[in-house]
Motif scaffolding. Sequence first.
Motif, PDB file in Angstrom:
ATOM      1  N   LYS A  47      12.029  -1.376   1.269  1.00  0.00           N
ATOM      2  CA  LYS A  47      11.333  -1.925   2.443  1.00  0.00           C
ATOM      3  C   LYS A  47      10.486  -3.135   2.056  1.00  0.00           C
ATOM      4  N   LEU A  48       9.806  -3.028   0.920  1.00  0.00           N
ATOM      5  CA  LEU A  48       8.962  -4.125   0.449  1.00  0.00           C
ATOM      6  C   LEU A  48       9.801  -5.347   0.071  1.00  0.00           C
ATOM      7  N   LEU A  49      10.928  -5.106  -0.599  1.00  0.00           N
ATOM      8  CA  LEU A  49      11.815  -6.204  -0.990  1.00  0.00           C
ATOM      9  C   LEU A  49      12.418  -6.902   0.231  1.00  0.00           C
ATOM     10  N   LYS A  50      12.748  -6.115   1.243  1.00  0.00           N
ATOM     11  CA  LYS A  50      13.327  -6.674   2.463  1.00  0.00           C
ATOM     12  C   LYS A  50      12.359  -7.659   3.131  1.00  0.00           C
ATOM     13  N   GLU A  51      11.059  -7.339   3.057  1.00  0.00           N
ATOM     14  CA  GLU A  51      10.050  -8.190   3.690  1.00  0.00           C
ATOM     15  C   GLU A  51       9.606  -9.332   2.772  1.00  0.00           C
ATOM     16  N   ALA A  52       9.407  -9.023   1.484  1.00  0.00           N
ATOM     17  CA  ALA A  52       8.893 -10.030   0.550  1.00  0.00           C
ATOM     18  C   ALA A  52       9.980 -10.965   0.031  1.00  0.00           C
ATOM     19  N   ARG A  96      12.426  -8.758  -6.843  1.00  0.00           N
ATOM     20  CA  ARG A  96      13.045  -7.489  -7.268  1.00  0.00           C
ATOM     21  C   ARG A  96      12.710  -7.146  -8.715  1.00  0.00           C
ATOM     22  N   ASN A  97      12.892  -8.087  -9.643  1.00  0.00           N
ATOM     23  CA  ASN A  97      12.646  -7.802 -11.063  1.00  0.00           C
ATOM     24  C   ASN A  97      11.202  -7.380 -11.316  1.00  0.00           C
ATOM     25  N   ILE A  98      10.267  -8.084 -10.674  1.00  0.00           N
ATOM     26  CA  ILE A  98       8.840  -7.761 -10.854  1.00  0.00           C
ATOM     27  C   ILE A  98       8.534  -6.368 -10.304  1.00  0.00           C
ATOM     28  N   LEU A  99       9.005  -6.105  -9.062  1.00  0.00           N
ATOM     29  CA  LEU A  99       8.729  -4.821  -8.415  1.00  0.00           C
ATOM     30  C   LEU A  99       9.455  -3.673  -9.111  1.00  0.00           C
ATOM     31  N   ASP A 100      10.662  -3.918  -9.599  1.00  0.00           N
ATOM     32  CA  ASP A 100      11.384  -2.887 -10.363  1.00  0.00           C
ATOM     33  C   ASP A 100      10.611  -2.512 -11.615  1.00  0.00           C
ATOM     34  N   SER A 148       0.833  -1.208   0.000  1.00  0.00           N
ATOM     35  CA  SER A 148       0.000   0.000   0.000  1.00  0.00           C
ATOM     36  C   SER A 148       0.869   1.260   0.000  1.00  0.00           C
ATOM     37  N   ASP A 149       1.918   1.254   0.821  1.00  0.00           N
ATOM     38  CA  ASP A 149       2.846   2.397   0.866  1.00  0.00           C
ATOM     39  C   ASP A 149       3.544   2.587  -0.478  1.00  0.00           C
ATOM     40  N   PHE A 150       3.939   1.462  -1.086  1.00  0.00           N
ATOM     41  CA  PHE A 150       4.629   1.514  -2.376  1.00  0.00           C
ATOM     42  C   PHE A 150       3.697   2.030  -3.475  1.00  0.00           C
ATOM     43  N   GLU A 151       2.423   1.643  -3.366  1.00  0.00           N
ATOM     44  CA  GLU A 151       1.424   2.091  -4.346  1.00  0.00           C
ATOM     45  C   GLU A 151       1.166   3.593  -4.218  1.00  0.00           C
ATOM     46  N   LYS A 152       1.077   4.065  -2.959  1.00  0.00           N
ATOM     47  CA  LYS A 152       0.825   5.497  -2.717  1.00  0.00           C
ATOM     48  C   LYS A 152       2.030   6.351  -3.071  1.00  0.00           C
ATOM     49  N   GLU A 153       3.210   5.841  -2.716  1.00  0.00           N
ATOM     50  CA  GLU A 153       4.445   6.602  -2.962  1.00  0.00           C
ATOM     51  C   GLU A 153       5.509   5.675  -3.563  1.00  0.00           C
ATOM     52  N   PRO A 154       5.447   5.456  -4.894  1.00  0.00           N
ATOM     53  CA  PRO A 154       6.404   4.555  -5.531  1.00  0.00           C
ATOM     54  C   PRO A 154       7.810   5.167  -5.588  1.00  0.00           C
ATOM     55  N   SER A 155       8.619   4.876  -4.573  1.00  0.00           N
ATOM     56  CA  SER A 155       9.993   5.394  -4.508  1.00  0.00           C
ATOM     57  C   SER A 155      10.931   4.241  -4.160  1.00  0.00           C
ATOM     58  N   TYR A 156      12.244   4.493  -4.304  1.00  0.00           N
ATOM     59  CA  TYR A 156      13.225   3.445  -3.981  1.00  0.00           C
ATOM     60  C   TYR A 156      13.184   3.084  -2.490  1.00  0.00           C
ATOM     61  N   LYS A 157      12.824   4.051  -1.664  1.00  0.00           N
ATOM     62  CA  LYS A 157      12.742   3.814  -0.223  1.00  0.00           C
ATOM     63  C   LYS A 157      11.646   2.786   0.096  1.00  0.00           C
ATOM     64  N   THR A 158      10.449   3.014  -0.430  1.00  0.00           N
ATOM     65  CA  THR A 158       9.332   2.077  -0.182  1.00  0.00           C
ATOM     66  C   THR A 158       9.572   0.736  -0.891  1.00  0.00           C
ATOM     67  N   LEU A 159      10.248   0.799  -2.048  1.00  0.00           N
ATOM     68  CA  LEU A 159      10.574  -0.430  -2.784  1.00  0.00           C
ATOM     69  C   LEU A 159      11.531  -1.313  -1.985  1.00  0.00           C
ATOM     70  N   LYS A 210       7.190   1.317 -14.582  1.00  0.00           N
ATOM     71  CA  LYS A 210       5.932   1.571 -15.293  1.00  0.00           C
ATOM     72  C   LYS A 210       5.103   2.648 -14.595  1.00  0.00           C
ATOM     73  N   ASN A 211       5.042   2.596 -13.268  1.00  0.00           N
ATOM     74  CA  ASN A 211       4.322   3.618 -12.493  1.00  0.00           C
ATOM     75  C   ASN A 211       4.933   5.001 -12.677  1.00  0.00           C
ATOM     76  N   LYS A 212       6.268   5.031 -12.699  1.00  0.00           N
ATOM     77  CA  LYS A 212       6.995   6.287 -12.868  1.00  0.00           C
ATOM     78  C   LYS A 212       6.668   6.906 -14.226  1.00  0.00           C
TER      79      LYS A 212
END
Length: 326
Positions: A82-87, A92-96, A69-80, A101-103
Amino acid sequence: MKLSFIKNSKLPILILTIQSLIFILIMYLLNGKLFNKVIFFIILSYFIGVGIIVFSEINKSKKIKKLISDFEKEPSYKTLDKLLKEAGVDYRNILDDIYIKNKKREEKYQRQRTELYDYKDLIERWAHEIKTPISIIDLLIENHKEEISRYFLESLSYANSSLKDNINRLLYYGRYNVKKIDYKLKDLSLKDAINEAMENYYSIINERELVVIDESLDIRLISDYNSLVFIVSQVLSNACKYAKSKIKIYNISKMELCIEDDGDGVYQKDLAFIFEKAYTGKKSSNTSSTGMGLYLAKVYANDLGIDLSVKNNEKGKFIISLNFQK
């Protein structure tokens, strides 16, 4: 989230169950007496283990959901990160790819938004600038009434009034799409607003040879004068387009104004859409209608607490009501 943690818990619980059963079997085969003493602790340990697995998966699912949800609201390397660290880095390739695409989508949206605002600004400036030649035409008509034939004078006045009406509608449409509208609420006369709206449509009424019966009451309101004139004008414009010979303006109560025409009205099945954008009325052969007038009247009426609705839809008696009770 529930389905996710159940699915993720299945394998570790299955492994724990197999391990526990194997351990119980070994204990039973090696020492039956000792087995009776420790079986309770083995079962207790098993359920504690299941509880820990389920609890940790629920927490993980909640955390991942929040990070997505955080990544969706604010797609930045910081939120990315954090998400990668947990998931896990496997994603990485999918989220990158999603991030890129969002950018690009955001950049395209901002570019289109800027272009739209520029276009809107250009249209508004054009609409204001075009008022100057319209005023000159008004002046020429006023100063040369005796020199111009009656037919040509009426045709020119009709064309000028139609042009004013369309430009005014365009300006109000642009104004409403701005986030903040500065309404100037004050004590005003409803009769003054009706008279000004009637004046704006005098040429059109005259051209169509319509009889207008004004029996409206002179009541006081707290409202925005210019917006109120615009709302009444759009309802009157609709009546002018579809009336056959007569328009009547009157109050059915002190705080409810009615504008009635003797046109055919609209199909009953289409009645719910009369205030929708671009509705033009299938019963009418009027090809100049854009369907924007009543739509804009409705959105401004809602803002000012005026209940704008169709009071009657009979053939020869189509009535739109402006209720000021709010």
